[in-house]
Design a protein around this motif. Structure first.
Motif, PDB file in Angstrom:
ATOM      1  N   MET A   1       0.926  -1.406   0.069  1.00  8.01           N
ATOM      2  CA  MET A   1       0.061  -0.006   0.172  1.00  8.01           C
ATOM      3  C   MET A   1       0.792   1.377  -0.040  1.00  8.01           C
ATOM      4  O   MET A   1       1.866   1.294   0.717  1.00  8.01           O
ATOM      5  N   SER A   2       0.465   2.141  -0.796  1.00 12.91           N
ATOM      6  CA  SER A   2       1.268   3.349  -0.912  1.00 12.91           C
ATOM      7  C   SER A   2       1.036   4.200   0.401  1.00 12.91           C
ATOM      8  O   SER A   2       0.195   4.141   1.068  1.00 12.91           O
ATOM      9  N   GLU A   3       2.182   5.352   0.534  1.00 14.52           N
ATOM     10  CA  GLU A   3       2.017   6.151   1.556  1.00 14.52           C
ATOM     11  C   GLU A   3       0.382   7.046   1.441  1.00 14.52           C
ATOM     12  O   GLU A   3       0.044   7.417   2.730  1.00 14.52           O
ATOM     13  N   THR A   4      -0.104   7.209   0.539  1.00 21.79           N
ATOM     14  CA  THR A   4      -1.294   7.790   0.524  1.00 21.79           C
ATOM     15  C   THR A   4      -2.415   6.831   0.253  1.00 21.79           C
ATOM     16  O   THR A   4      -3.359   7.375  -0.307  1.00 21.79           O
ATOM     17  N   ALA A   5      -2.435   5.583   0.906  1.00 19.25           N
ATOM     18  CA  ALA A   5      -3.294   4.761   0.798  1.00 19.25           C
ATOM     19  C   ALA A   5      -4.096   4.480  -0.485  1.00 19.25           C
ATOM     20  O   ALA A   5      -5.373   4.619  -0.527  1.00 19.25           O
ATOM     21  N   ASN A   6      -3.207   3.831  -1.324  1.00 19.86           N
ATOM     22  CA  ASN A   6      -3.856   3.847  -2.602  1.00 19.86           C
ATOM     23  C   ASN A   6      -4.770   4.540  -3.286  1.00 19.86           C
ATOM     24  O   ASN A   6      -5.883   4.710  -3.598  1.00 19.86           O
ATOM     25  N   ASN A   7      -4.100   5.959  -3.373  1.00 22.60           N
ATOM     26  CA  ASN A   7      -4.828   7.025  -4.174  1.00 22.60           C
ATOM     27  C   ASN A   7      -5.864   7.727  -3.403  1.00 22.60           C
ATOM     28  O   ASN A   7      -6.623   8.454  -4.039  1.00 22.60           O
ATOM     29  N   ALA A   8      -5.840   7.400  -1.933  1.00 22.00           N
ATOM     30  CA  ALA A   8      -6.615   8.524  -1.119  1.00 22.00           C
ATOM     31  C   ALA A   8      -5.990   9.713  -1.382  1.00 22.00           C
ATOM     32  O   ALA A   8      -4.578   9.879  -1.446  1.00 22.00           O
ATOM     33  N   PRO A   9      -6.922  10.973  -1.269  1.00 22.46           N
ATOM     34  CA  PRO A   9      -6.007  12.183  -1.611  1.00 22.46           C
ATOM     35  C   PRO A   9      -5.144  12.453  -0.433  1.00 22.46           C
ATOM     36  O   PRO A   9      -5.369  12.183   0.822  1.00 22.46           O
ATOM     37  N   GLY A  10      -4.691  13.677  -0.432  1.00 25.14           N
ATOM     38  CA  GLY A  10      -3.754  14.283   0.196  1.00 25.14           C
ATOM     39  C   GLY A  10      -2.312  14.068   0.746  1.00 25.14           C
ATOM     40  O   GLY A  10      -1.871  13.202  -0.550  1.00 25.14           O
ATOM     41  N   GLN A  11      -1.856  14.159   1.578  1.00 26.64           N
ATOM     42  CA  GLN A  11      -0.488  13.802   1.654  1.00 26.64           C
ATOM     43  C   GLN A  11      -0.274  12.748   2.547  1.00 26.64           C
ATOM     44  O   GLN A  11      -0.985  11.871   3.067  1.00 26.64           O
ATOM     45  N   PRO A  12       1.007  12.340   2.569  1.00 23.32           N
ATOM     46  CA  PRO A  12       1.288  11.083   3.511  1.00 23.32           C
ATOM     47  C   PRO A  12       0.698  10.715   4.903  1.00 23.32           C
ATOM     48  O   PRO A  12       0.469  11.693   5.408  1.00 23.32           O
ATOM     49  N   LEU A  13       0.283   9.743   5.001  1.00 31.31           N
ATOM     50  CA  LEU A  13      -0.544   9.709   6.229  1.00 31.31           C
ATOM     51  C   LEU A  13       0.179   9.112   7.435  1.00 31.31           C
ATOM     52  O   LEU A  13       1.088   7.979   6.980  1.00 31.31           O
ATOM     53  N   SER A  14      -0.040   9.102   8.704  1.00 31.28           N
ATOM     54  CA  SER A  14       0.451   8.331   9.887  1.00 31.28           C
ATOM     55  C   SER A  14       0.014   6.847   9.796  1.00 31.28           C
ATOM     56  O   SER A  14      -1.003   6.625   9.224  1.00 31.28           O
ATOM     57  N   LYS A  15       0.760   6.232  10.472  1.00 30.80           N
ATOM     58  CA  LYS A  15       0.423   4.817  10.475  1.00 30.80           C
ATOM     59  C   LYS A  15      -0.882   4.536  10.985  1.00 30.80           C
ATOM     60  O   LYS A  15      -1.599   3.463  10.796  1.00 30.80           O
ATOM     61  N   ALA A  16      -1.361   5.213  12.265  1.00 32.49           N
ATOM     62  CA  ALA A  16      -2.645   5.083  12.859  1.00 32.49           C
ATOM     63  C   ALA A  16      -3.721   5.432  11.731  1.00 32.49           C
ATOM     64  O   ALA A  16      -4.735   4.555  11.559  1.00 32.49           O
ATOM     65  N   VAL A  17      -3.432   6.688  10.770  1.00 28.79           N
ATOM     66  CA  VAL A  17      -4.415   6.902   9.976  1.00 28.79           C
ATOM     67  C   VAL A  17      -4.677   6.085   8.848  1.00 28.79           C
ATOM     68  O   VAL A  17      -5.707   5.593   8.611  1.00 28.79           O
ATOM     69  N   ARG A  18      -3.378   5.545   8.371  1.00 24.30           N
ATOM     70  CA  ARG A  18      -3.384   4.347   7.305  1.00 24.30           C
ATOM     71  C   ARG A  18      -4.499   3.325   7.698  1.00 24.30           C
ATOM     72  O   ARG A  18      -5.001   2.653   7.036  1.00 24.30           O
ATOM     73  N   ALA A  19      -4.028   2.918   9.207  1.00 23.98           N
ATOM     74  CA  ALA A  19      -5.019   1.799   9.452  1.00 23.98           C
ATOM     75  C   ALA A  19      -6.540   2.101   9.460  1.00 23.98           C
ATOM     76  O   ALA A  19      -7.220   1.259   9.025  1.00 23.98           O
ATOM     77  N   VAL A  20      -6.880   3.481   9.928  1.00 28.06           N
ATOM     78  CA  VAL A  20      -8.045   3.853   9.803  1.00 28.06           C
ATOM     79  C   VAL A  20      -8.643   3.796   8.213  1.00 28.06           C
ATOM     80  O   VAL A  20      -9.878   3.393   8.030  1.00 28.06           O
ATOM     81  N   VAL A  21      -8.041   4.206   7.406  1.00 27.20           N
ATOM     82  CA  VAL A  21      -8.217   4.312   5.918  1.00 27.20           C
ATOM     83  C   VAL A  21      -8.439   2.733   5.589  1.00 27.20           C
ATOM     84  O   VAL A  21      -9.676   2.790   4.920  1.00 27.20           O
ATOM     85  N   ILE A  22      -7.592   2.013   5.709  1.00 25.80           N
ATOM     86  CA  ILE A  22      -7.981   0.685   5.375  1.00 25.80           C
ATOM     87  C   ILE A  22      -9.227   0.098   6.263  1.00 25.80           C
ATOM     88  O   ILE A  22     -10.038  -0.461   5.338  1.00 25.80           O
ATOM     89  N   ALA A  23      -9.412   0.409   7.410  1.00 21.95           N
ATOM     90  CA  ALA A  23     -10.828  -0.154   8.153  1.00 21.95           C
ATOM     91  C   ALA A  23     -11.926   0.671   7.327  1.00 21.95           C
ATOM     92  O   ALA A  23     -12.925  -0.132   7.305  1.00 21.95           O
ATOM     93  N   SER A  24     -11.586   1.811   6.825  1.00 23.06           N
ATOM     94  CA  SER A  24     -12.931   2.483   6.219  1.00 23.06           C
ATOM     95  C   SER A  24     -13.046   1.911   4.755  1.00 23.06           C
ATOM     96  O   SER A  24     -14.415   1.950   4.781  1.00 23.06           O
ATOM     97  N   VAL A  25     -12.358   1.323   4.173  1.00 20.29           N
ATOM     98  CA  VAL A  25     -12.575   0.676   2.970  1.00 20.29           C
ATOM     99  C   VAL A  25     -13.428  -0.655   3.109  1.00 20.29           C
ATOM    100  O   VAL A  25     -14.459  -0.784   2.655  1.00 20.29           O
TER     101      VAL A  25
END
Length: 165
Positions: A1-25
């Motif tokens: 998975m890329s730093e921006t959560a597979n084309n989720a917009p914005g800048q690099p995400l923290s590890k915690a936010v990446r986990a939330v982004v994955i859970a949101s999918v």
């Protein structure tokens, strides 16, 4: 998975936010949605966010059950405004999506706002508190309508999140 959560917009995400982004999918797929939206991010935070964030959300009535109820009330109110009687919950049950949902406008906006919040605090990466702040700062869409119907004091929740972040 890329730093921006597979084309989720914005800048690099923290590890915690990446986990939330994955859970949101996964939330969007579970709800059979073609788009990941802000409500999926908020649901993911309420289920999978860090303990302090989950506690603040729960204290505001935004634990998973409370958030689901608020979203249900918003859907029913929106249907009634359109002159449609909401169907029973049993008719809304569906199989989880297999295909990966795309990013919707409200999720893109929330992630972009989270980055701006982090930048305003001179942080390189946005964290969960920034994401909650961004989501609760949205003025249009399902989440603001659901929170209004649920009587959530958004500024108070943001202030509480900031004290635990």
């Amino acid at each position: 998975m890329s730093e921006t959560a597979n084309n989720a917009p914005g800048q690099p995400l923290s590890k915690a936010v990446r986990a939330v982004v994955i859970a949101s999918v996964a939330e969007a797929q579970r709800r059979n949605s073609t788009l990941v939206e802000a409500e999926h991010l908020l649901l993911a935070l309420s289920r999978d966010g860090s303990s302090p964030i989950r506690d603040v959300l729960a204290d505001a009535g935004l634990d998973p059950a409370g958030l689901e109820a608020a979203l249900r009330a918003e859907r029913e109110a929106s249907l009634r405004v359109a002159g449609v009687e909401p169907p029973g919950e049993e008719r809304l049950v569906s199989s989880p999506r297999v295909a990966r949902p795309r990013w919707g406008a409200s999720a893109k906006e929330a992630l972009s706002r989270a980055h701006r919040v982090a930048s305003a605090h001179r942080r390189q990466r946005s964290g969960e508190a920034d994401l909650v702040t961004a989501i609760l700062g949205l003025e249009l869409g399902t989440v603001p309508r659901a929170l209004l119907l649920a009587g959530v004091d958004r500024p108070a929740v943001v202030a509480a999140v900031r004290t635990v972040a």
